[in-house]
Design a protein around this motif. Sequence first.
Motif, mmCIF file in Angstrom:
data_model
loop_
_atom_site.group_PDB
_atom_site.id
_atom_site.type_symbol
_atom_site.label_atom_id
_atom_site.label_comp_id
_atom_site.label_asym_id
_atom_site.label_seq_id
_atom_site.Cartn_x
_atom_site.Cartn_y
_atom_site.Cartn_z
ATOM 1 N N THR A 5 47.696 56.366 -106.525
ATOM 2 C CA THR A 5 46.534 55.490 -106.332
ATOM 3 C C THR A 5 46.461 55.053 -104.866
ATOM 4 O O THR A 5 47.438 54.535 -104.323
ATOM 5 N N TYR A 6 45.305 55.270 -104.260
ATOM 6 C CA TYR A 6 45.117 54.962 -102.831
ATOM 7 C C TYR A 6 43.881 54.093 -102.654
ATOM 8 O O TYR A 6 42.859 54.264 -103.328
ATOM 9 N N GLY A 7 43.990 53.118 -101.750
ATOM 10 C CA GLY A 7 42.854 52.272 -101.435
ATOM 11 C C GLY A 7 42.710 52.089 -99.935
ATOM 12 O O GLY A 7 43.699 52.143 -99.193
ATOM 13 N N ALA A 8 41.474 51.877 -99.485
ATOM 14 C CA ALA A 8 41.227 51.689 -98.050
ATOM 15 C C ALA A 8 40.078 50.709 -97.860
ATOM 16 O O ALA A 8 39.080 50.747 -98.587
ATOM 17 N N LEU A 9 40.240 49.834 -96.892
ATOM 18 C CA LEU A 9 39.192 48.910 -96.482
ATOM 19 C C LEU A 9 38.799 49.292 -95.053
ATOM 20 O O LEU A 9 39.649 49.350 -94.161
ATOM 21 N N GLN A 10 37.508 49.583 -94.844
ATOM 22 C CA GLN A 10 37.028 50.082 -93.560
ATOM 23 C C GLN A 10 36.012 49.110 -92.968
ATOM 24 O O GLN A 10 35.118 48.633 -93.675
ATOM 25 N N HIS B 212 33.351 48.610 -95.821
ATOM 26 C CA HIS B 212 33.344 49.622 -96.873
ATOM 27 C C HIS B 212 34.677 49.573 -97.636
ATOM 28 O O HIS B 212 35.724 49.252 -97.057
ATOM 29 N N LEU B 213 34.624 49.945 -98.903
ATOM 30 C CA LEU B 213 35.823 49.969 -99.744
ATOM 31 C C LEU B 213 35.927 51.332 -100.417
ATOM 32 O O LEU B 213 34.924 51.878 -100.901
ATOM 33 N N TYR B 214 37.154 51.865 -100.454
ATOM 34 C CA TYR B 214 37.389 53.167 -101.095
ATOM 35 C C TYR B 214 38.662 53.085 -101.927
ATOM 36 O O TYR B 214 39.690 52.568 -101.461
ATOM 37 N N ARG C 166 33.658 54.378 -104.243
ATOM 38 C CA ARG C 166 33.366 53.973 -102.872
ATOM 39 C C ARG C 166 32.209 52.988 -102.876
ATOM 40 O O ARG C 166 31.177 53.234 -103.497
ATOM 41 N N ALA C 167 32.409 51.880 -102.174
ATOM 42 C CA ALA C 167 31.362 50.882 -101.996
ATOM 43 C C ALA C 167 31.049 50.798 -100.503
ATOM 44 O O ALA C 167 31.880 50.348 -99.713
ATOM 45 N N ARG D 194 29.303 54.255 -105.265
ATOM 46 C CA ARG D 194 29.420 55.665 -105.612
ATOM 47 C C ARG D 194 30.707 55.866 -106.396
ATOM 48 O O ARG D 194 31.768 55.389 -106.019
ATOM 49 N N ILE D 195 30.606 56.588 -107.497
ATOM 50 C CA ILE D 195 31.766 56.934 -108.300
ATOM 51 C C ILE D 195 31.713 58.425 -108.603
ATOM 52 O O ILE D 195 30.631 58.985 -108.802
#
Length: 431
Positions: free
Chosen positions: A352-357, A384-386, A401-402, A424-425
């Motif tokens: 599980t991976y997450g990123a805040l951009q 953005h959130l992924y 992705r938001a 987006r999913i």
Amino acid sequence: AFDNSARFGGTLGRVQYSAGISQAYADNLSSLETPAMEEDPFSRYRASIQLGYKVSDAVGFRIHASKTHFLSAYDESFGQADAPYEYRTRQRRAGTAMNVVYHKGELHMDAAFTEFFSENTSAFPGTFYGRTQVLDAYNKYTFGERLYTLAGINYLKDGTAFDEPREFYLLDPYVNLVYVSDFGLNLNAGTRLNNHSEYGNQWVYNLNPSFNFSTGNGYLKLMGTLATSYITPSLSQLFGEFGANPDLEPETDRTVEAGLEWIPDKQLRASLLYFNRKEEGFVFFDSAEFLYRNASGTIRAQGVEVEGMWEPLQWLRVEANYTFTERNGDNAIRIPRHKVNADVGLELAEGTYGALQYAYTGTRTDTDFNTFTDVSLDAFSLLHLYVSRQLIPGKMTVFFRAENLLNTRYTEILGFSTRGRNLRIGFTLEL
């Protein structure tokens, strides 16, 4: 809105094959900020195929083809009014490539043909047909362990029909040399002779030296660039239906860069780059006279780029970059002085991976083409959130992705609408 694609490929003996298809569609957004804000849908479809054959360990070739359809609805930009305008384009492309490996060298040849047709339905309707032929052949050769060379020739021919058939061609021989020393010095130098059917010959060159200093488990690299370029006007700018000017001259540019890169270990990387660019004869569209022109003065742009990466823990990675740009000689529309991007990536759990951009765009100038005056655009920030999760390791991943997570209202191009919060999913599957 949706975006999907599928691809398959494999090997049968000496034959390699692949094919793919992709499709995208979006609506619920008006191209311009108008009172009604009616929807202007967008769609894109693409299909491609590729076949390769390996004659021997040293010789191989492949053929490829693709087809793309594109449709976009848009509004009337003069007066900012809703309108049932549409732009359609179709593109077909086919090509072939061959590669021959021999002792200390490699010969590569690539040829492609592209044909495209577009139709514009608006207050200024029109159709456009064009074709492009490209051939590139080059030879890589190694002299000993330190010196590498690449020499080749590139041919490009553009053709279309406006009031009458129009075409031009470019024939560019080029050579590049790479030297890698055993004491830290690296040198990449090359030159190209642009031979244009309309504008004659012009030499361009590039010189890229660098020097590496070892620093324990890492290194410090000093690097620089000196390069020139020669940009000729397009067929549409020379002979097209809107604003064409057959008296246009090519643009000539000179770029100087100097910087350093520091990597003390695997957890840290930092770089700093200064750039200075001079543009002469820049081709622009004069909205007041509805004509393409060459800028009379010299345009200069300079600035600094800073990048960094820090990985303090195996599950945490931070990346960021900042660009400062100063441009003089024109009104520098849509070019911010300050631009920042940052990305924090986390391995939340195994698979599980997450990123805040974060993205920041500073103030900049745009042109109001209804009054032909410059307008200052406010700075804006986007978040953005992924998040992704591997359901089947190496095979299937689902993601979310938001974009514009905080639903920020901002202007990217004067008068044109921008997306608010966009969710987006989806998933990727490899068989």
